[in-house]
Design an enzyme around this catalytic site. Structure first.
Site, short mmCIF file in Angstrom:
data_model
loop_
_atom_site.label_atom_id
_atom_site.label_comp_id
_atom_site.label_asym_id
_atom_site.label_seq_id
_atom_site.Cartn_x
_atom_site.Cartn_y
_atom_site.Cartn_z
N GLY A 45 34.87 82.91 138.08
CA GLY A 45 34.05 83.10 139.27
C GLY A 45 33.21 84.35 139.16
N GLN A 50 28.52 91.68 142.00
CA GLN A 50 28.87 92.02 140.61
C GLN A 50 27.64 92.14 139.72
OE1 GLN A 50 32.17 88.87 140.38
NE2 GLN A 50 32.90 90.47 139.00
N CYS A 92 39.23 90.38 136.11
CA CYS A 92 37.93 90.39 136.77
C CYS A 92 36.88 90.80 135.74
CB CYS A 92 37.95 91.38 137.92
SG CYS A 92 36.38 91.55 138.77
N LEU A 93 35.73 90.13 135.77
CA LEU A 93 34.66 90.47 134.82
C LEU A 93 34.17 91.90 135.04
CD1 LEU A 93 32.63 87.13 134.92
CD2 LEU A 93 34.21 87.91 133.14
N HIS A 134 39.64 86.07 145.63
CA HIS A 134 39.16 87.15 144.76
C HIS A 134 37.64 87.36 144.93
CE1 HIS A 134 39.23 89.22 140.62
NE2 HIS A 134 37.95 89.08 140.90
N GLU A 135 36.89 86.26 144.92
CA GLU A 135 35.42 86.38 145.00
C GLU A 135 34.97 86.81 146.40
OE1 GLU A 135 34.05 86.54 142.26
OE2 GLU A 135 35.62 85.57 141.11
N HIS A 138 35.18 90.45 146.78
CA HIS A 138 34.03 91.18 146.20
C HIS A 138 32.92 91.38 147.22
CE1 HIS A 138 34.79 91.80 141.94
NE2 HIS A 138 35.16 90.54 141.75
NI NI Z 1 36.16 89.74 140.07
#
Ligand code: NI
Length: 171
Positions: A45, A50, A92-93, A134-135, A138
């Protein structure tokens, strides 16, 4: 276009994102870029902040490797129902090289808009439920490491410092 993913501790990741007011060409382009960036990474995701865009947009594909892709685009997503508990490992990216178990709800119902502006409702369990939580975090400037216990967060910061020192020593 593949965009640069911001990484911790970039302060842009801590900002709250604003609701999308209109679904126009620039939003379509944003979603296209986010999707490309997520698949390229690759990740399960990605949330708009981000890549430095503070709008409430997320993309998710929680399908398994051997399954056809199942892209979800959610605009202004809101968790309207949550139940059960899960404690699974997350990464997480924006926090490369670190993973930890996080307490989440096991299933959620999310409401939002799709790219055509239609109201949608997603019922999610397991990995998809975790990805939604999670998203959406963000969008409120929250990272999975913010959910860790003080002890674990301390370990995370020590690991970050060590990685930074190793990088410096390698120069
Ligand atoms: Ni993340």
């Amino acid at each position: 276009m593949i965009r640069t993913i911001l990484t911790y501790p970039n302060p842009e990741l801590k900002k709250k994102s604003a609701p999308v007011a209109v679904i126009n060409d620039s939003l379509q382009q944003l979603v296209k870029d986010m999707t490309e960036t997520m698949y390229d990474a690759p990740g399960v995701g990605l949330a708009a902040p981000q890549i430095g865009v503070h709008q409430r947009v997320i993309v998710i594909d929680a399908s398994a490797k051997d399954e056809p892709s199942e892209l979800i685009v959610a605009i202004n997503p809101v968790i309207v129902h949550a139940e059960g508990e899960s404690y699974e490992e997350e990464g997480c990216l924006s926090v490369p090289g670190y993973a930890a178990n996080v307490r989440r709800h096991a299933s959620v119902v999310v409401k939002g808009l799709d790219l055509d502006g239609n109201e949608k409702s997603w019922r999610a369990e397991d990995l998809l439920a975790i990805a939604f939580q999670h998203e959406i975090d963000h969008l409120d400037g929250v990272l999975f490491v913010d959910h860790l216990s003080p002890l674990k967060r301390d370990l995370f910061h020590r690991k970050l410092r060590k990685a930074a020192e190793e990088k410096r020593d390698a120069k």
